[in-house]
Design an enzyme around this catalytic site. Sequence first.
Site, short mmCIF file in Angstrom:
data_model
loop_
_atom_site.label_atom_id
_atom_site.label_comp_id
_atom_site.label_asym_id
_atom_site.label_seq_id
_atom_site.Cartn_x
_atom_site.Cartn_y
_atom_site.Cartn_z
CB ALA A 59 -0.92 0.02 1.22
CB THR A 61 1.40 3.45 4.42
OG1 THR A 61 2.83 3.37 4.31
CG2 THR A 61 0.78 2.12 4.06
CE1 TYR A 98 -4.60 -7.44 6.67
CE2 TYR A 98 -3.33 -7.66 4.65
CZ TYR A 98 -3.79 -8.18 5.84
OH TYR A 98 -3.43 -9.45 6.20
CG ASP A 101 -8.00 4.22 11.42
OD1 ASP A 101 -7.19 4.01 10.49
OD2 ASP A 101 -7.66 4.80 12.47
CE1 TYR A 124 -3.05 4.97 3.46
CE2 TYR A 124 -4.41 5.62 5.32
CZ TYR A 124 -3.66 4.66 4.66
OH TYR A 124 -3.53 3.40 5.19
#
Length: 288
Positions: A59, A61, A98, A101, A124
């Site tokens: 990812a 991140t 994945y 939140d 993001y």
Amino acid sequence: MRILLTGRNGQVGWELERSLAPLGEVVATDHATLDLADPDAIRRVTREVKPAVIVNAGAYTAVDKAESEPELAMRINGVAPGILAEEAKRLGALLVHYSTDYVFDGTKREPYTEEDVPNPINVYGRSKLEGERAVAAAGGRWLVLRTSWVYAARGTNFLRTMLRLAREREVLRVVDDQLGAPTWARNIADATAHLVAATSGPGAVAAVGTYNLCARGGTSWCGFAKAIFSSTVRAPRVEAILTREYPTAATRPLNSRLSTQRLQQRTGLALPPWQSGVRLCLADLGHD
């Protein structure tokens, strides 16, 4: 079974390569062997490997950097998961992906459930939400696992940053009005291996859906910092500050706690309290 793992050098990916090993042959890739920003590379590698399970731990991140690199973040977090999902469907494979939140805006007072409507407030979060939607749109067998505040004994994360700063400063000012659940990467990896074993192989029930997967309980970044230093020899003074006193490129949700009731009710799986993971991770680093 053969498992294709992306992001092997990341915090979760590094742990996954070890947690998934007892389940079969793990073909682990990193950026050099599978660039998730390259759709053709994704299709080529998946068709060469022909996995029964794809676990996408790769990812983009860098939450703040994403504000200045929205296209790259979207290619890796938004477009790539959809291509992986399409390839998984073509192969009849299970895809585990994945999310975060940060797909929520943080205005809810209680922990967010899977039924709550996402409303990300930074690039993001928007890129990760696009990835969730692309996976679902492809169909097939998939699991989207939303987690939060990930840390590990390696890589760049809040826990390691706090330990570094503790060697440099006597006082640390840490945000106290953002709430979430610090989640140890090893707990995520072990739970993922459990879910893969439960949803793969002969007689397995098709796995489709989104689940919150994070440590139990919640705290602020300031509370997280204090828990880290409670198990270390050198402990700086930690001062609580407000988000507005620590400006960042990306806006963070004030509440990103996630309810894990659905996961527990449907699978019997529950991660330990967040404090437990912090203690075990610090022990790995020699702070016993």
